[in-house]
Design an enzyme around this catalytic site. Structure first.
Site, mmCIF file in Angstrom:
data_model
loop_
_atom_site.group_PDB
_atom_site.id
_atom_site.type_symbol
_atom_site.label_atom_id
_atom_site.label_comp_id
_atom_site.label_asym_id
_atom_site.label_seq_id
_atom_site.Cartn_x
_atom_site.Cartn_y
_atom_site.Cartn_z
ATOM 1 N N SER A 1 0.830 -1.204 0.000
ATOM 2 C CA SER A 1 0.000 0.000 0.000
ATOM 3 C C SER A 1 0.868 1.260 0.000
ATOM 4 C CB SER A 1 -0.909 0.031 1.224
ATOM 5 O OG SER A 1 -1.722 -1.107 1.288
HETATM 6 N N1 SAH Z 1 -1.111 -4.704 4.074
HETATM 7 C C1 SAH Z 1 -0.399 -4.989 2.843
HETATM 8 C C2 SAH Z 1 -1.238 -4.649 1.620
HETATM 9 C C3 SAH Z 1 -1.255 -5.786 0.664
HETATM 10 S S1 SAH Z 1 -2.408 -5.726 -0.650
HETATM 11 C C4 SAH Z 1 0.955 -4.309 2.819
HETATM 12 O O1 SAH Z 1 1.242 -3.469 3.682
HETATM 13 O O2 SAH Z 1 1.762 -4.637 1.952
HETATM 14 C C5 SAH Z 1 -3.745 -6.727 -0.028
HETATM 15 C C6 SAH Z 1 -3.433 -8.140 0.380
HETATM 16 O O3 SAH Z 1 -4.666 -8.752 0.778
HETATM 17 C C7 SAH Z 1 -2.872 -9.043 -0.725
HETATM 18 O O4 SAH Z 1 -1.670 -9.605 -0.303
HETATM 19 C C8 SAH Z 1 -3.961 -10.097 -0.928
HETATM 20 O O5 SAH Z 1 -3.453 -11.379 -1.282
HETATM 21 C C9 SAH Z 1 -4.631 -10.113 0.440
HETATM 22 N N2 SAH Z 1 -5.994 -10.644 0.464
HETATM 23 C C10 SAH Z 1 -7.000 -10.465 -0.442
HETATM 24 N N3 SAH Z 1 -8.112 -11.132 -0.058
HETATM 25 C C11 SAH Z 1 -7.814 -11.731 1.137
HETATM 26 C C12 SAH Z 1 -8.537 -12.577 2.024
HETATM 27 N N4 SAH Z 1 -9.800 -12.965 1.792
HETATM 28 N N5 SAH Z 1 -7.905 -13.027 3.138
HETATM 29 C C13 SAH Z 1 -6.618 -12.667 3.412
HETATM 30 N N6 SAH Z 1 -5.877 -11.884 2.595
HETATM 31 C C14 SAH Z 1 -6.463 -11.427 1.463
#
Ligand code: SAH
Length: 206
Positions: free
Chosen positions: A55
Site C-alpha cells: 500500500s
Molecule cells: N497490508 C499490505 C497490503 C497488501 S495488498 C501491505 O502493507 O503490503 C492486499 C493483500 O490482501 C494481498 O496480499 C492479498 O493477497 C490479500 N488478500 C486479499 N483477499 C484476502 C482474504 N480474503 N484473506 C486474506 N488476505 C487477502
C-alpha cells in the site's frame, strides 16, 4: 528520505505522531522488489509478489490513524501482503494477528529477516472472511483489500468499544469505512473518502 516522506505525510494531514514515528523508523525499501527499491520513499503503492501491492504510505498512515491504537490493543489485519502495514502497527506496541490468503506471499514473508524483530506479529495463512475466531475478539480490525461487502464474521469478532477500518467497493469505486461498535453491540458506520485497493478475494489460494 524517510524523514522527507514523513514531512509529506504531515502535509497530507496525518497527525498521529506515533504513526509518523513508526514510518520514520521502518526501512520500507526492505519490503520492495529490488527493481523498485529506489522508489521506496515515494508516496506510492508498488507491485509485490503474486500480483499484489504494498500500500501507499499515506494509505498505511491513514488507516492506522483511523484505528486510534492504544498500547496493548489486540489487532487483526486482513491482507498481510508485504507486511509493511503489519510492521507499522507492531511499532505501536500492540499484538497483531495478520492473515494472508496467498500461499506464496505468506511463505515469502516468512523468510523475511526484518520481521524477526517483531515478536508481536502473529502470521496466519487463511481466508480473511473467516477472521480468527479462536484468537478474537479484537480491539481493532483493519482490512487492506477492498471487500465487496462488510464481512459479518469480522464484525462478530470485534469487541464492544472496538474500531473496524475497511475499504468497501469494487473496481468501479471504493469507500473507506470506519465502523465502531458500542458497549451494547450497536454499530455506527462512518463513510470516509474514496479508496483504491486490490480486491478482497474469497477463499485461500495455493
Ligand atoms: N497490508 C499490505 C497490503 C497488501 S495488498 C501491505 O502493507 O503490503 C492486499 C493483500 O490482501 C494481498 O496480499 C492479498 O493477497 C490479500 N488478500 C486479499 N483477499 C484476502 C482474504 N480474503 N484473506 C486474506 N488476505 C487477502
Amino acid at each position: 528520505m524517510r524523514r522527507q516522506l514523513v514531512q509529506l505525510l504531515r502535509e497530507k494531514k496525518i497527525k498521529d505522531e506515533r504513526v509518523l514515528a513508526a514510518i520514520e523508523n521502518i526501512p520500507r525499501h526492505f519490503f520492495l522488489d529490488p527493481a523498485f527499491e529506489h522508489h521506496a520513499y515515494e508516496d506510492k503503492a508498488f507491485p509485490i509478489l503474486a500480483g499484489q501491492t504494498i500500500s501507499q504510505p499515506y494509505t498505511v498512515a491513514y488507516q492506522t490513524e483511523l484505528l486510534e491504537i492504544k498500547k496493548f490493543d489486540k489487532v487483526l489485519e486482513i491482507g498481510t501482503g508485504s507486511a509493511y502495514q503489519a510492521c507499522v502497527l507492531a511499532e505501536l506496541g500492540i499484538t497483531l494477528f495478520t492473515i494472508e490468503r496467498q500461499k506464496d506471499l505468506y511463505e515469502h514473508v516468512g523468510k523475511f529477516f526484518f520481521l524477526k524483530k517483531y515478536f508481536n506479529i502473529k502470521r496466519f495463512y487463511g481466508d480473511g472472511y473467516e477472521g480468527l475466531p479462536s484468537y478474537g475478539p479484537f480491539d481493532k480490525i483493519i482490512v487492506t483489500a477492498a471487500a465487496p461487502y462488510i464481512p459479518p464474521k469480522l464484525v462478530e469478532q470485534l469487541k464492544p468499544g472496538g474500531i473496524f477500518v475497511i475499504p468497501v467497493g469494487d473496481d468501479k469505486g471504493q469507500k473507506m469505512l470506519k465502523i465502531t461498535k458500542d458497549a451494547a453491540g450497536n454499530l455506527n458506520t462512518q463513510e470516509l473518502g474514496a479508496a483504491s485497493f486490490v480486491p478482497m478475494l474469497q477463499g485461500k489460494n495455493y
